[in-house]
Design a protein around this motif. Sequence first.
Motif, short mmCIF file in Angstrom:
data_model
loop_
_atom_site.label_atom_id
_atom_site.label_comp_id
_atom_site.label_asym_id
_atom_site.label_seq_id
_atom_site.Cartn_x
_atom_site.Cartn_y
_atom_site.Cartn_z
N LEU A 152 6.29 2.08 -8.75
CA LEU A 152 5.60 3.17 -9.44
C LEU A 152 4.09 2.95 -9.46
O LEU A 152 3.30 3.89 -9.32
CB LEU A 152 6.13 3.34 -10.86
N THR A 153 3.67 1.70 -9.65
CA THR A 153 2.24 1.38 -9.63
C THR A 153 1.66 1.68 -8.25
O THR A 153 0.58 2.28 -8.15
CB THR A 153 2.01 -0.12 -9.98
N VAL A 154 2.38 1.31 -7.20
CA VAL A 154 1.93 1.60 -5.84
C VAL A 154 1.81 3.12 -5.67
O VAL A 154 0.82 3.62 -5.13
CB VAL A 154 2.90 1.01 -4.78
N HIS A 155 2.81 3.84 -6.12
CA HIS A 155 2.84 5.30 -5.96
C HIS A 155 1.69 5.97 -6.72
O HIS A 155 1.05 6.88 -6.19
CB HIS A 155 4.18 5.83 -6.48
N LYS A 156 1.40 5.51 -7.92
CA LYS A 156 0.37 6.14 -8.75
C LYS A 156 -1.05 5.68 -8.42
O LYS A 156 -1.99 6.47 -8.44
CB LYS A 156 0.64 5.84 -10.23
N LYS A 157 -1.22 4.38 -8.13
CA LYS A 157 -2.56 3.82 -7.94
C LYS A 157 -2.94 3.59 -6.48
O LYS A 157 -4.08 3.26 -6.18
CB LYS A 157 -2.70 2.52 -8.71
N GLY A 158 -1.96 3.68 -5.59
CA GLY A 158 -2.28 3.51 -4.17
C GLY A 158 -1.99 2.12 -3.63
O GLY A 158 -1.84 1.94 -2.43
N LEU A 159 -1.92 1.14 -4.52
CA LEU A 159 -1.55 -0.22 -4.11
C LEU A 159 -1.21 -1.04 -5.33
O LEU A 159 -1.53 -0.67 -6.45
CB LEU A 159 -2.67 -0.91 -3.32
N ALA A 160 -0.56 -2.16 -5.10
CA ALA A 160 -0.23 -3.08 -6.20
C ALA A 160 -0.09 -4.49 -5.65
O ALA A 160 0.32 -4.68 -4.50
CB ALA A 160 1.07 -2.67 -6.89
N VAL A 161 -0.47 -5.45 -6.47
CA VAL A 161 -0.28 -6.86 -6.13
C VAL A 161 1.19 -7.19 -6.40
O VAL A 161 1.70 -6.95 -7.48
CB VAL A 161 -1.19 -7.78 -6.97
N LEU A 212 0.83 -1.20 0.00
CA LEU A 212 0.00 0.00 0.00
C LEU A 212 0.87 1.25 0.00
O LEU A 212 1.94 1.28 0.61
CB LEU A 212 -0.92 0.00 1.22
N ASN A 213 0.37 2.28 -0.63
CA ASN A 213 1.10 3.53 -0.71
C ASN A 213 0.97 4.33 0.59
O ASN A 213 -0.02 4.23 1.30
CB ASN A 213 0.56 4.39 -1.87
N ASP A 214 2.01 5.08 0.90
CA ASP A 214 1.95 6.07 1.97
C ASP A 214 2.82 7.25 1.53
O ASP A 214 3.54 7.16 0.55
CB ASP A 214 2.41 5.48 3.31
N ASP A 215 2.72 8.35 2.26
CA ASP A 215 3.43 9.56 1.86
C ASP A 215 4.81 9.69 2.50
O ASP A 215 5.46 10.71 2.33
CB ASP A 215 2.60 10.79 2.21
N TYR A 216 5.26 8.67 3.22
CA TYR A 216 6.50 8.81 3.98
C TYR A 216 7.59 7.82 3.62
O TYR A 216 8.77 8.14 3.73
CB TYR A 216 6.20 8.71 5.48
N THR A 217 7.24 6.62 3.23
CA THR A 217 8.24 5.60 2.93
C THR A 217 8.96 5.96 1.63
O THR A 217 8.31 6.18 0.60
CB THR A 217 7.59 4.21 2.77
#
Length: 121
Positions: A78-87, A48-53
Amino acid sequence: MTMQGTMTRMAQTRMAGPNDGEGDDLTGVKTETRPKTKRPPLYKVLILNDDYTPMEFVVHVLERFFGLSHAQAFEIMLTVHKKGLAVVGVFSYEIAETKVAQVMDFAQRHQHPLQCTMERE
């Protein structure tokens, strides 16, 4: 009588027919049906994306715990960063659970709020 002979005799049965008592018709082989085994359910591991890691930390985690190349890890980050999560991968329950625990522990030890979770596919 040998064990093989005993097993052969047990597997053969005398079939009763219209001419009961006539002839020596030994027929049939005992068949056992095996229960069909079901494949275990699979679980998706998600980052999952966060604004700190830091992005480079996420790439490092993906390489270290999921065996991805740097290019693959970078794409998923990049997918996590753009979409909020990735498998990140799909595994059996035990493996998915272990991967989630490893990532969460590693992130905590490095004081990053990175979140990793799993869900049934």
